[in-house]
Structure formats: C-alpha cells, structure tokens
Design an enzyme around this catalytic site. Structure first.
Site, PDB file in Angstrom:
ATOM      1  N   ARG A  77       0.873  -1.177   0.158  1.00  0.00           N
ATOM      2  CA  ARG A  77      -0.045   0.035  -0.037  1.00  0.00           C
ATOM      3  C   ARG A  77       0.790   1.179   0.021  1.00  0.00           C
ATOM      4  NH1 ARG A  77      -2.495   3.347   4.615  1.00  0.00           N
ATOM      5  NH2 ARG A  77      -3.771   4.719   3.668  1.00  0.00           N
ATOM      6  N   HIS A 121      -2.966  10.809   0.377  1.00  0.00           N
ATOM      7  CA  HIS A 121      -2.191  10.796   1.910  1.00  0.00           C
ATOM      8  C   HIS A 121      -1.608  12.046   2.191  1.00  0.00           C
ATOM      9  CE1 HIS A 121      -0.884   7.171   4.999  1.00  0.00           C
ATOM     10  NE2 HIS A 121      -0.291   8.619   5.385  1.00  0.00           N
ATOM     11  N   GLU A 166      -7.063   8.532   6.049  1.00  0.00           N
ATOM     12  CA  GLU A 166      -7.513   9.182   7.375  1.00  0.00           C
ATOM     13  C   GLU A 166      -8.163  10.874   7.346  1.00  0.00           C
ATOM     14  OE1 GLU A 166      -4.024   8.919   9.744  1.00  0.00           O
ATOM     15  OE2 GLU A 166      -4.120   6.849   9.833  1.00  0.00           O
ATOM     16  N   ASN A 299      -7.142   2.151   9.979  1.00  0.00           N
ATOM     17  CA  ASN A 299      -5.741   2.037  10.611  1.00  0.00           C
ATOM     18  C   ASN A 299      -5.803   2.075  11.982  1.00  0.00           C
ATOM     19  OD1 ASN A 299      -4.833   2.555   7.883  1.00  0.00           O
ATOM     20  ND2 ASN A 299      -4.342   4.679   7.996  1.00  0.00           N
ATOM     21  N   TYR A 301      -3.884   2.086  15.848  1.00  0.00           N
ATOM     22  CA  TYR A 301      -2.500   2.287  16.518  1.00  0.00           C
ATOM     23  C   TYR A 301      -2.715   1.936  18.022  1.00  0.00           C
ATOM     24  CZ  TYR A 301      -0.260   3.472  12.202  1.00  0.00           C
ATOM     25  OH  TYR A 301       0.130   3.771  11.172  1.00  0.00           O
ATOM     26  N   GLU A 361      -3.330   0.019   8.217  1.00  0.00           N
ATOM     27  CA  GLU A 361      -2.123   0.520   8.803  1.00  0.00           C
ATOM     28  C   GLU A 361      -2.073   0.071  10.287  1.00  0.00           C
ATOM     29  OE1 GLU A 361      -0.984   4.609   8.901  1.00  0.00           O
ATOM     30  OE2 GLU A 361      -1.660   5.040   6.822  1.00  0.00           O
TER      31      GLU A 361
HETATM   32  C1  FCB Z   1      -0.965   7.583  10.469  1.00  0.00           C
HETATM   33  C2  FCB Z   1      -0.487   7.991   9.373  1.00  0.00           C
HETATM   34  C3  FCB Z   1       0.867   7.359   8.801  1.00  0.00           C
HETATM   35  C4  FCB Z   1       1.612   7.487   9.865  1.00  0.00           C
HETATM   36  C5  FCB Z   1       1.207   6.675  10.914  1.00  0.00           C
HETATM   37  C6  FCB Z   1       2.283   6.741  12.150  1.00  0.00           C
HETATM   38  O1  FCB Z   1      -1.934   8.333  11.131  1.00  0.00           O
HETATM   39  O2  FCB Z   1      -1.659   7.625   8.281  1.00  0.00           O
HETATM   40  O3  FCB Z   1       1.317   8.123   7.349  1.00  0.00           O
HETATM   41  O4  FCB Z   1       2.272   8.579   9.944  1.00  0.00           O
HETATM   42  O5  FCB Z   1       0.096   7.204  11.351  1.00  0.00           O
END
Ligand code: FCB
Length: 467
Positions: A77, A121, A166, A299, A301, A361
């Site tokens: 990607r 992006h 995002e 995505n 985290y 992500e």
């Molecule tokens: C996300 C972004 C990516 C990267 C990660 C850590 O929010 O999409 O570009 O910076 O965080």
C-alpha cells in the site's frame, strides 16, 4: 503454545506514503504540496526537517521493492503524490509524475506484489490553499479530476484504490488543531474540510469504478476505541464524545448517509456550529457520500482512555482503567493495546456491515537501531505486531470479513510533525547514507507470511528456555 493459521489468500502487506518516503520533492516536475509549505514554518516539525530527501524512494524504489520481495510481502500500500500528477492542483497533468508511478507499479507486478494505491495521503497541492484548501468546496472537483487522471493511467494494473487516508487527521489536525498542514486552528473550517473530503471521496467512487475494471474501491479511516476511565457519567460522556467526533463523524455519512446527531449537538455546544443545520452540506451531498464501496481500510494504533475534564478529579469516580505506565507506551506515547484492534474491527462489522475490511495501517515507533554487528533487535516491535496480528485472528474468528493486514511501515520515514525522530519501520534507514537494514521484526514478519500463521510465543525463545 498456540499456532494461529490465517485464511488462505490473506493479504500480507506493508504500507508507506509518498511524502514520507519519496524525497525528490523538486524533481520530475513535482509541484509544492501543503506539507512542503508546512515544513518551512518555524517550529512546525520538531527536528526542523522536511521531506526533501526522506528515504529517497523516488530513485531507490527498485531497491525497496527488492526488500519487499525478500520479506515475501504480498501487497504494497503506497500513495500517489498528488502534486507529482497535478503540480498546480488542476490540469494539465505532469507526464513525468505519472510515469514514475507507471514504473513503480510495473516493478511491483514484476516482483509478484499487488499494488494498493491511496490517492490522498495528505499532500494536497499548495496551489489550492488560496481558495481555502479542503475548507473550500472547489477542492472536491479538483480531487475528482486528480482521481480520474490517475486511475485512467494506472487502473489497468492497480486494482485496489483508496480515495483518502485518514480524513480525521487531515480535517482536524490540519484545520482545527494546527498540528498538521496547513496548520490552521479554525474548527468551523475543519468541519467543512471533513465534509468536502467525504464528498470528494463519494464523488470519486463512480469515476474510479469506471476507470478500474474489476477493481476494489474504498476509503481509509483511523479509528479509536473510546474507553471511559471509570463508569462515571462524566467519563462515559467523554468517551461518547470522542467516539462521535472521531469515529462516527466519518463512518456514519459513508455508510448511513447522515452525520451523528449527538456529535452535531456536541459541536453546537462547543460553538463550532451555529445550529444543527450544517451550512456546508448541500442537497444531494449525503447520497453521493454514501456511494457503495467495496472495502473500508482501518488504521489502528491505540485506544483512547477518556477521563472527563469537566468534573474535578476529586468529584469523579475512581478510575477503573488506570493511565497506562510508561513501559506500555511506544515512542509516540501511544499505549500498546492490541485488543482494541479486535474491538474496532468487530464493532465496524456489526454497526456498518462493510463488505470487506483491511487493516491498512498498524505499527509502532521504537528507536532501536543497529548493534555493533549491524543487527536491529527490535523485540518490542515484534511483540507489538504479534499482539495485533493475534487480535486480527480473533476478529476473523468472530466473523469479521478481514481480507488483509498492512504493517506500518516498510521503512523508517518522515513522521510528519516529528520529522525523522520516530521510527516505525520494519526496515532501519540510515538517513545520511540511505543504507537499509531489515530489523528483526521484519524477519519475523517474513516468517509469519511464509507460514500464513502467527504463533503466540516466539518459538526460538521457547526452545532456548527449555534447552
Ligand atoms: C498515521 C498516518 C501514517 C503514519 C502513522 C504513524 O496516522 O496515516 O502516515 O504517520 O500514522
């Protein structure tokens, strides 16, 4: 010990984005993007850096594809640099820019790696800023024009397309908090920007469909499970508010054709809207935003633990979720919380009935670098990935139509307002020499891909222990 096989055909991938890795920002006819401009603002980037060199992927892409091939990655990607294609935001297209992505895609296909392109992006042309950038409705047409030109050229070979990455980050960090380009602090503009992003997404879907025969078209959002720090009403309200402004504000229009009423009221209460009538929504917009899509990219985290700021700590209920200790945090200060990924996948599946989901992500920043033998023993990243892949597996077991997982990121790269100070790669990059070293987490990921399975403990470590 558990061995957890994944479904046949599961797409094991890695993700990057144009501005974070390409460098060569003035080459090949590329135009200025809002991030090039933002990097020139004093103090905007914590290490004072910019994207001018980054990972020099523009000239080293063949080497990077070879690395992916070594790792057995099945899908890549990446994002298209908007200003490589449309340097000034509107026609004519820049042939040299499109030619670069032609070469990239051909080289990926030759290596047996499926390309997955993201159109936006975050690198909107700076030329669109005088009119207001995403806060201006004109950006919708400009994006559709860009989506059309790019997919016409690459749609015969790139079958998986995401419109935006995002939209929450673009609209809120860019137009409300000022932490990202274009660096504005204007909540009203942020809401308009969010709407125009969603509208441009919806309006590009039929264009992409007609240019990409047999393709999969979708959107990538970042989602955060919102957990109240205690069962108090104040904390539960704080969690509902975050869920509304962060998650549902972007999901509801796309899948239900409406903005969430409670989150609109929250914005009115904050003074960011005059009333529940959203001034930037025109007749017919929501129907276009709701254009059916083939997949949603998520995505993930970390989660949010919400403690109300409206009630003094002494009057609030004791916390049932304590603030995570420093050792539970990555270098971004984000808690490692793998089950949040399972939770958000199951929730989106249940509430929005999306045809297919991808984790587009997931990853972590840790600074581990090469030891004296040149090895990068990033055990924390390996364990982060293992935990999150096992969370994907649990979601699959609960019936979530999860088609693939894209690790963020192939390379250490330009991490936006933190410059080169946060390393997310499974490949170490020396930003001076541009040397790449596959980290232990990358070697581990390669083994996962070969086995199409994740073990819930490291087999070598177990063997050492029992020896
Ligand atoms: C996300 C972004 C990516 C990267 C990660 C850590 O929010 O999409 O570009 O910076 O965080």
């Amino acid at each position: 010990m558990g061995h957890h096989p994944f479904p046949p055909g599961f797409l094991w991938g890695v993700a990057t984005s144009a501005f974070q890795i390409e460098g060569a920002t003035r080459d090949g006819g590329r135009g200025e993007s809002v991030w090039d401009r933002f990097c020139t603002q004093p103090g905007a980037i914590s290490d004072g850096s910019d994207g001018a060199r980054a990972c020099e992927h523009f000239s080293r892409y063949r080497e990077d594809i070879a690395l992916m091939r070594e790792l057995g990655v099945r899908s890549y990607r990446f994002s298209i640099g908007w200003t490589r294609v449309l340097p000034s935001g509107s026609g004519p297209v820049n042939e040299a820019g499109l030619a670069f992505y032609d070469r990239l895609v051909d080289a990926l296909l030759a290596a047996g790696i499926e390309p997955f392109a993201t159109l936006n992006h975050w690198d909107q042309p700076q030329a669109l800023m005088p009119a207001g950038g995403w806060a201006a409705r004109d950006s919708v047409d400009r994006f559709v024009e860009y989506a059309d030109a790019t997919s016409r050229r690459l749609g015969d070979r790139v079958k998986r397309w995401a419109t935006h990455n995002e939209p929450w980050c673009i609209a809120i960090l860019g137009y409300e908090n000022g932490m990202h380009a274009p660096g504005l602090k204007e909540p009203r503009k942020a809401l308009a920007a969010a709407h125009h992003l969603l509208l441009s997404h919806g309006r590009s879907v039929p264009v992409l469909r007609s240019n990409v025969k047999g393709g999969e078209i979708g959107l990538v959002v970042n989602l955060v499970p919102a957990h109240p720090a205690s069962p108090s009403e104040a904390d539960r309200t704080a969690a509902r508010e975050l869920d509304g402004s962060f998650n549902r504000w972007f999901l509801d229009p796309v899948f239900k054709g409406s903005y969430p009423a409670d989150a609109i009221d929250d914005r009115v209460a904050l003074g960011h809207l005059d009333s529940a009538d959203l001034p930037f929504v025109h007749a017919g917009d929501l129907a276009q935003i709701q254009a059916p899509i083939d997949f949603l990219g998520i995505n993930y985290y970390s989660r949010g633990i919400l403690r109300s700021t409206r009630v003094p700590e002494t009057e609030n209920a004791p916390r049932t979720i304590p603030a995570p200790p420093p050792e539970a945090m990555t270098d971004m200060g984000w808690e490692v919380y793998p089950d949040g990924l399972r939770e958000i996948l199951v929730r989106v599946h249940q509430d929005y009935a999306v045809k297919r989901l991808y984790v587009t992500e997931n990853g972590c920043a840790y600074s581990d670098g090469p030891d004296s033998s040149g090895r990068v023993a990033d055990v924390r990243r390996r364990e982060y990935l293992r935990g999150h892949l096992l969370a994907c597996k649990r979601a699959l077991d609960e019936g979530v139509p999860l088609g693939g997982y894209y690790q963020w990121s192939l390379l250490d790269n330009f991490e936006w307002q933190f410059g080169y100070s946060k390393r997310f790669g499974i490949v170490w990059v020396d930003f001076e020499t541009q040397q790449r070293i596959v980290k232990d987490s990358g070697l581990w990921y390669r083994d996962v891909i070969v086995a199409n399975a994740v073990d819930d403990e490291d087999t070598r470590e177990r063997a050492l222990r029992s020896a």
